[in-house]
Scaffold this active site. Structure first.
Site, PDB file in Angstrom:
ATOM      1  CG  ASP A 145      51.136  58.157  56.831  1.00 21.99           C
ATOM      2  OD1 ASP A 145      50.270  58.564  56.036  1.00 21.99           O
ATOM      3  OD2 ASP A 145      51.918  57.220  56.589  1.00 21.99           O
ATOM      4  CD  GLN A 149      53.076  52.919  51.525  1.00 20.04           C
ATOM      5  OE1 GLN A 149      53.208  54.140  51.512  1.00 20.04           O
ATOM      6  NE2 GLN A 149      51.901  52.342  51.383  1.00 20.04           N
ATOM      7  CE  LYS A 186      51.453  57.114  50.189  1.00 18.09           C
ATOM      8  NZ  LYS A 186      51.527  56.227  51.355  1.00 18.09           N
TER       9      LYS A 186
HETATM   10  N1  GUN Z   1      49.456  51.717  53.512  1.00 17.35           N
HETATM   11  C1  GUN Z   1      48.172  51.816  53.106  1.00 17.35           C
HETATM   12  N2  GUN Z   1      47.704  53.059  53.338  1.00 17.35           N
HETATM   13  C2  GUN Z   1      48.716  53.759  53.892  1.00 17.35           C
HETATM   14  C3  GUN Z   1      48.839  55.104  54.340  1.00 17.35           C
HETATM   15  O1  GUN Z   1      47.922  55.910  54.294  1.00 17.35           O
HETATM   16  N3  GUN Z   1      50.055  55.433  54.835  1.00 17.35           N
HETATM   17  C4  GUN Z   1      51.071  54.548  54.910  1.00 17.35           C
HETATM   18  N4  GUN Z   1      52.215  54.968  55.438  1.00 17.35           N
HETATM   19  N5  GUN Z   1      50.994  53.314  54.510  1.00 17.35           N
HETATM   20  C5  GUN Z   1      49.815  52.918  53.997  1.00 17.35           C
END
Ligand code: GUN
Length: 292
Positions: free
Chosen positions: A127, A104, A60
């Site tokens: 998100d 996350q 990311k």
């Molecule tokens: N963990 C697995 N997929 C995601 C996601 O799309 N966003 C976040 N913040 N954590 C994750």
């Protein structure tokens, strides 16, 4: 399906290529904002040292750098008090240089997930996991569509696949992928069924799917006998096998002979998830800039 594709099977949907194209657009948007005086910014909060989470976070941060979005990584040890994480989020909520906040997941068990997600400002919830944004998704006017289902939607659009009136089966009912995916497809007038770990005889549902979206986290779950001939198969699974190989939830080599379209793992949905996070962050920055 064209006659050329028949002998060799499904068209492989290239998520990496679409992600690359979208990131070029993102770079132009980030440049335009920067020229106007606004550097788009994303904060990524990582708690603990789960190796999978670290890989995702690194991807990311790298995607942001590639398009000209400033990213700030906040790392906390696994035993950090919940109050410290909440305080950090509140500080980010009030920071005008930050347009997106991502925590996350998963979080360590002593931290209340909903409390954390509901502390993120709804204007910065890139998100789309805050209750408000989930509600928007239910009502059909999402502000920030969750990144993975948003990426799947873009992949289907890029292939000219119209979901309206199609039978779509989503395998996996998680809050991150399965549920928002189903809501987004329903909003586009697909006929949607959600299956999950307790579904009896999964095949009786999957065989009906014109479009099959699989996000179960079970390698090899979907075998050719479970797939209708000519179906579109989207594999959201990312599983690391004991021998180190990365595979999805679909028996790719078997199912590709039967499907009309299929996403590979890696190189299908994965690159799109990260790209849609950048898109949501740019949407947020543009909205904030317009409303300043
Ligand atoms: N963990 C697995 N997929 C995601 C996601 O799309 N966003 C976040 N913040 N954590 C994750």
């Amino acid at each position: 399906m064209t006659s050329e594709q028949r002998p060799t099977g499904a068209k492989i949907i290239d998520g990496k290529a679409l992600a690359r194209t979208l990131r070029i657009e993102c770079r132009a948007r980030a440049q335009a904002l920067a020229q106007a005086g606004c550097i788009p910014g994303l904060a990524v909060v990582l708690v603990g040292s789960d190796p999978g989470s670290r890989v995702y976070v690194t991807n990311k941060v790298r995607a942001c750098a590639e398009v000209g979005v400033a990213s700030r990584l906040l790392e906390f040890p696994a035993d950090v008090p919940e109050s410290d994480v909440l305080a950090a989020i509140r500080t980010l909520n009030n920071d005008p240089a930050i347009h997106g906040i991502l925590v996350q997941l998963p979080l360590p068990p002593h931290i209340a997930l909903r409390q954390v997600l509901e502390t993120i400002s709804i204007e910065k919830d890139v998100d789309g996991f805050h209750l408000y944004n989930v509600g928007g998704l239910v009502l059909g006017n999402a502000v920030f569509p969750p990144c993975t289902p948003y990426g799947v939607q873009k992949l289907l659009e890029s292939e000219g696949i119209d979901v309206r009136g199609q039978n779509v089966v989503v395998v996996g009912a998680s809050n991150i992928v399965g549920k928002p995916m189903a809501l987004m497809l329903m909003q586009q007038e697909a006929t949607v069924a959600i299956c999950h770990a307790r579904t009896r005889d999964l095949a009786q549902f999957t065989i009906l799917a014109d479009i099959l979206v699989v996000a179960a986290g079970v390698p090899g779950l979907i075998v050719p006998q479970m797939v209708k001939a000519g179906a579109v198969v989207i594999d959201v699974g990312i599983n690391r096998l004991p021998d180190g190989r990365l595979v999805g939830d679909v028996d790719f080599e078997g199912v590709r002979k039967k499907a009309s379209h299929i996403t590979p793992v890696p190189g299908g949905v994965g690159p799109m998830t990260v790209t849609m996070l950048v898109v949501n962050t740019l949407d947020s920055a543009e909205r904030a800039w317009r409303g300043r």
